[in-house]
Design a protein around this motif. Sequence first.
Motif, short mmCIF file in Angstrom:
data_model
loop_
_atom_site.label_atom_id
_atom_site.label_comp_id
_atom_site.label_asym_id
_atom_site.label_seq_id
_atom_site.Cartn_x
_atom_site.Cartn_y
_atom_site.Cartn_z
N PHE A 1 41.39 38.66 34.74
CA PHE A 1 40.67 39.84 35.60
C PHE A 1 41.70 40.43 36.78
N LEU A 2 42.19 39.68 37.42
CA LEU A 2 43.08 40.10 38.56
C LEU A 2 44.24 40.99 38.17
N GLN A 3 44.49 41.23 36.63
CA GLN A 3 45.65 42.08 36.27
C GLN A 3 44.83 43.05 35.76
N SER A 4 43.63 43.28 35.19
CA SER A 4 42.99 44.13 34.35
C SER A 4 42.80 45.34 34.64
N GLY A 5 42.94 45.62 35.95
CA GLY A 5 42.84 47.09 36.36
C GLY A 5 41.04 47.41 36.81
N PHE A 6 40.28 46.57 36.90
CA PHE A 6 38.81 46.64 37.25
C PHE A 6 38.57 46.00 38.77
N PRO A 7 39.33 46.44 39.75
CA PRO A 7 39.11 45.64 40.87
C PRO A 7 37.86 45.85 41.59
N GLU A 8 37.26 46.81 41.22
CA GLU A 8 35.68 46.86 41.92
C GLU A 8 34.78 45.95 40.93
N ALA A 9 34.91 45.81 39.80
CA ALA A 9 34.16 44.81 38.75
C ALA A 9 34.36 43.47 39.32
N ARG A 10 35.72 43.15 39.36
CA ARG A 10 36.13 41.97 39.77
C ARG A 10 35.47 41.28 41.21
N SER A 20 33.37 47.94 24.34
CA SER A 20 32.81 47.72 25.86
C SER A 20 33.93 46.96 26.68
N ASN A 21 34.16 47.53 27.77
CA ASN A 21 35.10 47.09 28.60
C ASN A 21 34.86 45.64 29.21
N TRP A 22 33.66 45.54 29.11
CA TRP A 22 32.96 43.98 29.46
C TRP A 22 33.79 43.06 28.86
N ALA A 23 34.32 42.96 27.77
CA ALA A 23 35.17 42.15 27.21
C ALA A 23 36.35 41.72 28.03
N TRP A 24 36.66 42.59 29.01
CA TRP A 24 37.69 42.26 29.98
C TRP A 24 37.23 42.01 31.40
N MET A 25 36.00 41.81 31.47
CA MET A 25 35.40 41.39 32.76
C MET A 25 34.70 40.13 32.70
N CYS A 26 34.45 39.56 31.46
CA CYS A 26 34.21 38.01 31.17
C CYS A 26 35.37 37.41 31.20
N THR A 27 35.26 36.54 32.26
CA THR A 27 36.59 35.50 32.44
C THR A 27 36.71 34.51 31.13
N MET A 28 35.79 34.39 30.37
CA MET A 28 35.97 33.32 29.69
C MET A 28 35.86 32.08 30.09
N CYS A 29 35.04 31.89 31.27
CA CYS A 29 35.07 30.63 31.90
C CYS A 29 34.22 29.59 31.31
N GLN A 30 33.37 29.92 30.44
CA GLN A 30 32.70 29.02 29.68
C GLN A 30 31.46 28.13 30.28
N ARG A 31 31.07 28.96 31.53
CA ARG A 31 29.91 28.29 32.03
C ARG A 31 28.51 28.40 31.14
N CYS A 32 28.79 29.72 30.52
CA CYS A 32 27.46 30.05 29.21
C CYS A 32 27.23 28.85 28.46
N ILE A 33 28.56 28.45 27.88
CA ILE A 33 28.41 27.49 27.04
C ILE A 33 27.84 26.00 27.68
N ASN A 78 45.57 50.20 23.82
CA ASN A 78 44.31 50.34 24.75
C ASN A 78 43.93 49.24 25.65
N GLN A 79 44.73 48.27 25.36
CA GLN A 79 44.34 46.95 26.39
C GLN A 79 44.68 47.30 27.66
N PRO A 80 44.22 46.60 28.71
CA PRO A 80 44.44 46.70 29.81
C PRO A 80 45.93 46.74 30.13
N LYS A 81 46.69 47.51 30.86
CA LYS A 81 47.94 47.61 31.15
C LYS A 81 48.63 46.48 31.72
#
Lengths: 151, 243
Positions: free
Chosen positions: A66-75, B71-84, B108-111
């Motif tokens: 998340f720190l590198q994904s380019g979504f700082p506001e969401a983070r 959905s960009n959400w896949a890159w905002m979930c940190t896969m922390c596993q608290r949901c499991i 297309n993945q976050p650079k």
Amino acid sequence: MNSDWNKDLKVTFTVQDPCQLVRKSLGDPIAEDLRFVVKAVVGEENFIDMTPNRSNNFCCGGGGGFLQSGFPEARRYYGRIKFEQIDQTGADYCITPCHNCHAQIHDMKEHYGGKYHSVHLWTLICLSLGILGENERTYLGPDLAEVNMLS
Amino acid sequence: MASQVIEIKRSKEKTFKDQVMDLLPEGGNLNACLTCGLCSSGCPASGLENMDPRKFLRLAVLGLDDEVLNSNWAWMCTMCQRCIYACPMKIDIPALVFNVRNRWPKENQPKGIRGSCEMAFKNETCSAMGATEEDWRFVVEDVAEEVRDTQPGFENLQAPMDKKGAHFFLNQNSREPVTEPDEMVPMWKILDLVGADWTYGSKGWAAENYCLFCADTEMWEKNVRIKAKAVDDLACKVLLNTE
């Protein structure tokens, strides 16, 4: 290793349970080990746990890239929960024994204007041992900048 | 409530969710959701991109693959596993997220993530910041020398490099040697004080592996194998991954 340096100072600490280390790998036993070390270093009376904790801890938002994904506001939106958890302990320091946690929790302190400092565990172990040099204190606040200096 | 019933047309082909289930032990329990919402109520990513873990899973179960995969959400979930941890059915939503990331075209993945994954193969160091073996050797020795010269009690401090047969192979996040080298010193001092038999390696020393985050399983494995080989080549017994 002991907490004599903090007997009179009474600087308070909380600890972030890294998801990768605790929930995703070694579970509550390693969280207990972490607390054993932290309490030995800072003094049990100066340790304040955040709630929830251990395997039920919230992710800080620094993991998963998340720190590198380019979504700082969401983070930072994500990290607000963690910021408030730390803030509510009132602790002067949050010990972050994970690189991502350290970076994210540090960033949120700056962003949301918190009063805590985020610090690596190794820094505090060396502080308590009296072997922390002056160049190794980047993440300590002014209150500990000179304490127990290697001399 | 005059809302219309939405009919979802399902083709005979396997949905994305079915394909992920084939990959996971017990299918990740992806069909077992009771829609209780414990996952979402305890997830810091709930609300981002108008999404939450329960919704994400429901979309997948209903076969709405475009919504799930784009959905960009896949890159905002940190896969922390608290949901499991919270889930009564132990549904592996993070594995669903991981496989969504895997399906994203590389371009297309976050650079920041993709670039760091690929940068690790520029040198044999695996450094996502592109640090070379020469950079690494120089910084470690330079910092160690300064400590020896200026810090009483550590006149003999060593940060061994490529010491064959050392018990511990210590790795290091690139951030330290590249941007804050003095942060390496406390760990060296602790290892010195306890008399640990340890070494750094000039190859495969960088702890980070961004290929995990972009779910590029081939490059992820390649990265891990370079590191494992570095440990084996020095005949070290234990890889110490500090963080």
